[in-house]
Write a protein that holds these residues in place. Structure first.
Motif, PDB file in Angstrom:
ATOM      1  N   ARG A  46      23.291  41.521  34.767  1.00 30.32           N
ATOM      2  CA  ARG A  46      22.923  41.675  35.979  1.00 30.32           C
ATOM      3  C   ARG A  46      22.005  42.928  36.199  1.00 30.32           C
ATOM      4  O   ARG A  46      21.235  43.002  37.130  1.00 30.32           O
ATOM      5  CB  ARG A  46      24.146  42.127  36.784  1.00 30.32           C
ATOM      6  CG  ARG A  46      25.023  40.629  37.084  1.00 30.32           C
ATOM      7  CD  ARG A  46      24.486  39.547  37.677  1.00 30.32           C
ATOM      8  NE  ARG A  46      23.649  39.990  38.967  1.00 30.32           N
ATOM      9  CZ  ARG A  46      24.152  39.970  40.181  1.00 30.32           C
ATOM     10  NH1 ARG A  46      25.576  39.831  40.202  1.00 30.32           N
ATOM     11  NH2 ARG A  46      23.659  40.451  41.041  1.00 30.32           N
ATOM     12  N   GLY A  47      21.982  43.957  35.261  1.00 25.33           N
ATOM     13  CA  GLY A  47      21.218  45.228  35.272  1.00 25.33           C
ATOM     14  C   GLY A  47      21.284  46.165  34.396  1.00 25.33           C
ATOM     15  O   GLY A  47      21.828  45.769  33.190  1.00 25.33           O
ATOM     16  N   ASP A 102      19.795  43.212  39.232  1.00 30.80           N
ATOM     17  CA  ASP A 102      18.533  42.505  39.626  1.00 30.80           C
ATOM     18  C   ASP A 102      17.163  43.087  40.170  1.00 30.80           C
ATOM     19  O   ASP A 102      16.542  43.065  40.857  1.00 30.80           O
ATOM     20  CB  ASP A 102      18.996  41.434  40.672  1.00 30.80           C
ATOM     21  CG  ASP A 102      20.146  40.764  40.578  1.00 30.80           C
ATOM     22  OD1 ASP A 102      20.615  40.452  39.330  1.00 30.80           O
ATOM     23  OD2 ASP A 102      20.801  40.241  41.553  1.00 30.80           O
ATOM     24  N   ASN A 103      16.961  44.145  39.100  1.00 27.28           N
ATOM     25  CA  ASN A 103      15.957  44.980  39.059  1.00 27.28           C
ATOM     26  C   ASN A 103      15.379  45.694  40.508  1.00 27.28           C
ATOM     27  O   ASN A 103      14.398  46.176  41.116  1.00 27.28           O
ATOM     28  CB  ASN A 103      14.234  43.946  38.937  1.00 27.28           C
ATOM     29  CG  ASN A 103      14.420  43.602  37.421  1.00 27.28           C
ATOM     30  OD1 ASN A 103      14.519  44.293  36.721  1.00 27.28           O
ATOM     31  ND2 ASN A 103      14.016  42.256  37.390  1.00 27.28           N
ATOM     32  N   GLN A 104      16.735  45.988  41.402  1.00 26.08           N
ATOM     33  CA  GLN A 104      16.674  46.848  42.430  1.00 26.08           C
ATOM     34  C   GLN A 104      17.723  47.830  42.235  1.00 26.08           C
ATOM     35  O   GLN A 104      18.673  47.689  41.599  1.00 26.08           O
ATOM     36  CB  GLN A 104      17.427  45.885  43.559  1.00 26.08           C
ATOM     37  CG  GLN A 104      16.888  44.386  43.938  1.00 26.08           C
ATOM     38  CD  GLN A 104      15.988  44.802  44.747  1.00 26.08           C
ATOM     39  OE1 GLN A 104      15.912  45.408  45.915  1.00 26.08           O
ATOM     40  NE2 GLN A 104      14.917  43.796  44.892  1.00 26.08           N
ATOM     41  N   LEU A 123      17.657  40.147  31.432  1.00 25.82           N
ATOM     42  CA  LEU A 123      18.291  40.024  32.650  1.00 25.82           C
ATOM     43  C   LEU A 123      18.863  38.309  32.902  1.00 25.82           C
ATOM     44  O   LEU A 123      18.103  37.495  32.392  1.00 25.82           O
ATOM     45  CB  LEU A 123      17.240  40.335  33.805  1.00 25.82           C
ATOM     46  CG  LEU A 123      17.913  40.757  35.266  1.00 25.82           C
ATOM     47  CD1 LEU A 123      18.882  41.748  35.003  1.00 25.82           C
ATOM     48  CD2 LEU A 123      16.756  40.999  35.847  1.00 25.82           C
ATOM     49  N   ASP A 124      19.831  38.124  33.456  1.00 26.00           N
ATOM     50  CA  ASP A 124      20.521  36.886  33.954  1.00 26.00           C
ATOM     51  C   ASP A 124      20.806  36.102  32.689  1.00 26.00           C
ATOM     52  O   ASP A 124      21.410  34.957  32.738  1.00 26.00           O
ATOM     53  CB  ASP A 124      19.441  36.043  34.691  1.00 26.00           C
ATOM     54  CG  ASP A 124      19.040  36.765  36.057  1.00 26.00           C
ATOM     55  OD1 ASP A 124      19.968  37.327  36.450  1.00 26.00           O
ATOM     56  OD2 ASP A 124      18.095  36.342  36.487  1.00 26.00           O
TER      57      ASP A 124
END
Lengths: 102, 102, 102, 102, 102
Positions: free
Chosen positions: D7-8, A89-91, D52-53
């Protein structure tokens, strides 16, 4: 592929002759939050050179034999990369440089 | 690959003709702390010669057929080495010589 | 390979044409103490001729297609032998002849 | 194949040379009710371009190498499609357009 | 192979070009007593034509590509038959005709 942490090594001298020269690493799988899972794998590392505690990418099944020189080795798991970063999630979940771990 | 302990043997006379001459070992998997897991596999041992109670390295899937002479055998698990040592975090978890087990 | 008990049969008439003539057995896996596991597999039996309640050796994945005549069949599990005996720690766990079961 | 959510990403520079240019996505599996499962996979995406997602279809094992250009890559999981809809019992479980989720 | 029930469909337009024309079914696995398991698979159906609620036989891994026309498709699960009957211990567990279910 799966993400795993290099935890140790396995040595076998009495083995299939084609396995000579293939370093065998003991890997422990990591889940998507970065926690170690109670699940391990012995994987060959013939081209990447991963070290203890590094996070690596491991390929299993017939994919493990697609690394140059291993096409006819009875290997079902192979380290195919040392991981620099894992983002969710971009983290940043993990960064090799800063040994950053949430 | 997985680490397993040789627990016994399986004998089958009425079988696929290509399996003749392939010794069949009953293996029980070992976890990363050296404990026996409630999980077993029947693996062929056509080139290593592992004995009862020895820790072995087992390859599964199509890798099992990469051992010379088994390319066309319906074998999905093969003993590919007898384990001398397993180290975790530079500590000896297992050593065949001293039957060393933490 | 895995050890399983023949529990029944599966019949399919509307199927991939290459599956014609392949008997389909319903197998239930057996653990290393000989207990039935809540896990089953449908396997082809094209060369062994296993019967109800017999313990068999089953190969899965691409190994299942290494049985002569099945190289190009969409089969991922194959009975490759009828088990005569299973020994653990030099003790007889199972013997087909005496239907011996600890 | 399995349904998973992107998710990433995973970045690895020290890797098998054939993996260069293959984007690596961190996928989390979704169950048949659309819930995220505590199970993930790192899959290559060389032809679909998932974001993403997004819900994607992932193929594993030797199937992952059947995508053009990846035949000889040590890849065991590949994104093979972005999912538009999933219907269960003629009810819409998921729709990419409306981000419809029961 | 496994026994599964057709529960729905998956649609993907942005996908690997070789998947065009391959119907994608959402299958839920059935255990040996006929109960639905909390485990599903997305399988291609390119030659059988299974319908909603039918019990089918599904092959996974490289076997899935042995169906004519799918040899080079990134498919790891394929419907290979519609099940007519499943018998356990000579008792009918399931019969498509009578929708007989113990």
């Amino acid at each position: 592929m799966q993400i795993a942490k290099v935890r140790g090594t396995v040595v076998s001298t009495q083995k299939d002759p084609t396995l000579r020269g293939a370093k065998l690493l003991l890997l422990q799988f990591v889940d998507e939050t970065g926690q170690l899972l109670p699940k391990y794998e012995v994987a060959a590392d013939t081209s990447v050179g991963a070290g203890l505690d590094e996070w690596v990418l491991v390929s299993r099944g017939s994919a493990a034999r697609q690394v140059s020189g291993s096409e006819h080795r009875p290997i079902d798991a192979m380290v195919v990369g040392i991981i620099d970063t894992v983002s969710v999630d971009n983290q940043l979940l993990y960064s090799k440089k800063d040994q950053y771990r949430t």
